[in-house]
Scaffold this active site. Structure first.
Site, PDB file in Angstrom:
ATOM      1  CG  MET A   1      -3.605  -1.584   1.716  1.00 34.56           C
ATOM      2  SD  MET A   1      -1.892  -1.771   1.257  1.00 34.56           S
ATOM      3  CE  MET A   1      -1.083  -1.153   2.707  1.00 34.56           C
TER       4      MET A   1
ATOM      5  CB  ALA B   1      -4.747  -5.057   9.422  1.00 34.98           C
ATOM      6  CG  LEU B   2     -10.616  -2.904   8.272  1.00 35.44           C
ATOM      7  CD1 LEU B   2     -12.110  -2.959   7.980  1.00 35.44           C
ATOM      8  CD2 LEU B   2      -9.953  -1.866   7.370  1.00 35.44           C
TER       9      LEU B   2
ATOM     10  N   GLY C   1      -9.193   4.009  13.131  1.00 33.46           N
ATOM     11  CA  GLY C   1      -8.879   5.048  12.141  1.00 33.46           C
ATOM     12  C   GLY C   1      -9.631   4.797  10.843  1.00 33.46           C
ATOM     13  CG  HIS C   2      -8.710   1.336   8.442  1.00 29.79           C
ATOM     14  ND1 HIS C   2      -7.974   0.476   9.216  1.00 29.79           N
ATOM     15  CD2 HIS C   2      -7.912   1.675   7.395  1.00 29.79           C
ATOM     16  CE1 HIS C   2      -6.786   0.287   8.669  1.00 29.79           C
ATOM     17  NE2 HIS C   2      -6.717   1.007   7.564  1.00 29.79           N
TER      18      HIS C   2
ATOM     19  CD  GLN D   1      -0.312   0.346  -1.635  1.00 30.31           C
ATOM     20  OE1 GLN D   1      -1.267   0.336  -2.394  1.00 30.31           O
ATOM     21  NE2 GLN D   1      -0.347   0.988  -0.466  1.00 30.31           N
TER      22      GLN D   1
ATOM     23  N   GLY E   1      -7.333   9.266   4.752  1.00 27.41           N
ATOM     24  CA  GLY E   1      -6.871   9.722   6.061  1.00 27.41           C
ATOM     25  C   GLY E   1      -5.668  10.644   5.921  1.00 27.41           C
TER      26      GLY E   1
ATOM     27  CD  GLN F   1      -2.331   6.593   0.314  1.00 29.10           C
ATOM     28  OE1 GLN F   1      -1.579   5.688   0.027  1.00 29.10           O
ATOM     29  NE2 GLN F   1      -3.296   6.462   1.202  1.00 29.10           N
TER      30      GLN F   1
ATOM     31  CB  SER G   1      -0.493   2.500  11.868  1.00 31.73           C
ATOM     32  OG  SER G   1       0.153   1.714  10.888  1.00 31.73           O
TER      33      SER G   1
HETATM   34  P1  AMP Z   1      -4.424   1.645   4.773  1.00 28.69           P
HETATM   35  O1  AMP Z   1      -5.270   0.460   5.088  1.00 28.69           O
HETATM   36  O2  AMP Z   1      -3.256   1.812   5.680  1.00 28.69           O
HETATM   37  O3  AMP Z   1      -4.087   1.749   3.317  1.00 28.69           O
HETATM   38  O4  AMP Z   1      -5.345   2.912   5.093  1.00 28.69           O
HETATM   39  C1  AMP Z   1      -6.578   3.102   4.454  1.00 28.69           C
HETATM   40  C2  AMP Z   1      -7.048   4.510   4.710  1.00 28.69           C
HETATM   41  O5  AMP Z   1      -7.207   4.712   6.121  1.00 28.69           O
HETATM   42  C3  AMP Z   1      -6.048   5.568   4.219  1.00 28.69           C
HETATM   43  O6  AMP Z   1      -6.752   6.642   3.628  1.00 28.69           O
HETATM   44  C4  AMP Z   1      -5.362   5.976   5.493  1.00 28.69           C
HETATM   45  O7  AMP Z   1      -4.842   7.303   5.458  1.00 28.69           O
HETATM   46  C5  AMP Z   1      -6.513   5.883   6.492  1.00 28.69           C
HETATM   47  N1  AMP Z   1      -5.983   5.765   7.851  1.00 28.69           N
HETATM   48  C6  AMP Z   1      -5.026   4.900   8.276  1.00 28.69           C
HETATM   49  N2  AMP Z   1      -4.745   5.135   9.566  1.00 28.69           N
HETATM   50  C7  AMP Z   1      -5.534   6.173   9.968  1.00 28.69           C
HETATM   51  C8  AMP Z   1      -5.694   6.882  11.191  1.00 28.69           C
HETATM   52  N3  AMP Z   1      -4.991   6.600  12.269  1.00 28.69           N
HETATM   53  N4  AMP Z   1      -6.600   7.885  11.231  1.00 28.69           N
HETATM   54  C9  AMP Z   1      -7.334   8.201  10.122  1.00 28.69           C
HETATM   55  N5  AMP Z   1      -7.220   7.572   8.949  1.00 28.69           N
HETATM   56  C10 AMP Z   1      -6.331   6.570   8.862  1.00 28.69           C
END
Ligand code: AMP
Length: 286
Positions: free
Chosen positions: A30, A32-33, A36-37, A61, A147, A153, A185
């Site tokens: 989503m 705001a990378l 983790g992404h 969602q 992740g 999820q 996050s």
């Molecule tokens: P999001 O943009 O929050 O929907 O996350 C996109 C993907 O990145 C999802 O599969 C998340 O589980 C993963 N993700 C988010 N934060 C982390 C993190 N700290 N470490 C690893 N993966 C992450």
């Protein structure tokens, strides 16, 4: 990196890649990378010929309108980060075009969408499945990188892929944390400096549970952990539960010699954070 904003443009490019036998790895986000992404993208890059990232803030969602409105959008910076790590393709679809695609009215997730996150965010996982189905049907990736931070999820999307009988395989990637232990996050961007310091208590609590968990002490450990969060910056704990790692069944007692997952969702400065840790109960030696 090539950026596609329309489904047709992306499909044409992927069609070519597939006829050349290229393996495709897909990381839905989503935006705001953060690191983790990027870690998911790096893993995909090692394992595939082509790595595709999508950025799409999916309204369906979000059960909470305020969370949706305040969700950080940093697209220019995201593009720079993706270019820096040589991502092959970025898919940036519009809400209008995604809305033109049909999707199931509801997915039978065997109750997985009714517990924990699902209980506190009604409709959330149906919304996640709706958008992921659309993305998977456009992209048909060989591998979908997720992740483990979003533990539930991952299990929901495993079910989705089974329901849809897709060939895509799921790869679950480890949680990336800041030096304080706080799981990275996008929502962390909304926290003040003090909030960020306090937010690291989630990981402290999880780590403490990991060292302290024995087969007989879960209920007291759970109560003291919740109190600990509430005394250290968190205003509300939605849940703190110990669950079976496959079914997510909530457990009242730690089983012997079997891995469990401890999952937390809690609010700090009005921001809802989630985290989890896997562990096995220590055997009591008297
Ligand atoms: P999001 O943009 O929050 O929907 O996350 C996109 C993907 O990145 C999802 O599969 C998340 O589980 C993963 N993700 C988010 N934060 C982390 C993190 N700290 N470490 C690893 N993966 C992450």
């Amino acid at each position: 990196m090539i950026i596609y904003k329309t489904i047709e443009g992306l499909k044409n490019s992927l069609y070519k890649a597939k006829t050349q036998g290229k393996k495709i790895g897909f990381v839905p986000t989503m935006g705001a990378l953060h690191t983790g992404h990027l870690s998911l993208l790096e893993i995909s890059k090692k394992e595939n010929d082509l790595t595709l990232c999508s950025i799409f803030i999916n309204p369906s969602q979000f059960n909470n309108q305020d969370d949706f409105i305040k969700y950080p959008i940093t697209t220019e910076n995201d593009i720079l980060l993706l270019e820096k790590i040589s991502t092959d393709i970025l898919f940036l679809p519009s809400l209008e075009e995604m809305n033109t695609l049909k999707s199931h009215a509801s997915f039978n997730l065997d109750g997985m969408d009714q517990i924990l996150e699902g209980l506190h965010r009604p409709g959330h996982f149906q919304g996640v499945c709706e958008i992921v189905e659309k993305l998977l049907r456009i992209i048909h990736p060989d591998f979908l990188y997720l992740g483990e931070k979003d533990f539930q999820q991952c299990l929901v999307l495993k079910k989705l892929i089974t329901i849809l009988q897709l060939d895509t395989k799921i790869k679950i990637c480890p949680i990336l944390r800041s030096p304080s232990g706080l799981a990275l996050s996008s929502r962390n961007q909304r926290l003040s400096e003090t909030g960020l310091l306090h937010a690291a208590n989630i990981f402290k609590v999880l780590s403490n549970i990991k060292t302290q968990l024995t087969t007989g002490n879960w209920q007291t450990l759970k109560e003291t952990s919740i109190k600990n969060l509430l005394n250290n910056g968190f205003e509300k704990v939605d849940y703190l539960e110990m669950c079976d790692t496959d079914s997510l069944q909530i457990l009242d007692e730690a089983p012997e010699k079997r891995e469990v997952v401890i999952l937390i969702a809690a609010f700090i400065e009005g921001v809802r954070l989630i985290d989890n840790i896997k562990t096995t109960a220590n055997i009591l030696t008297n």
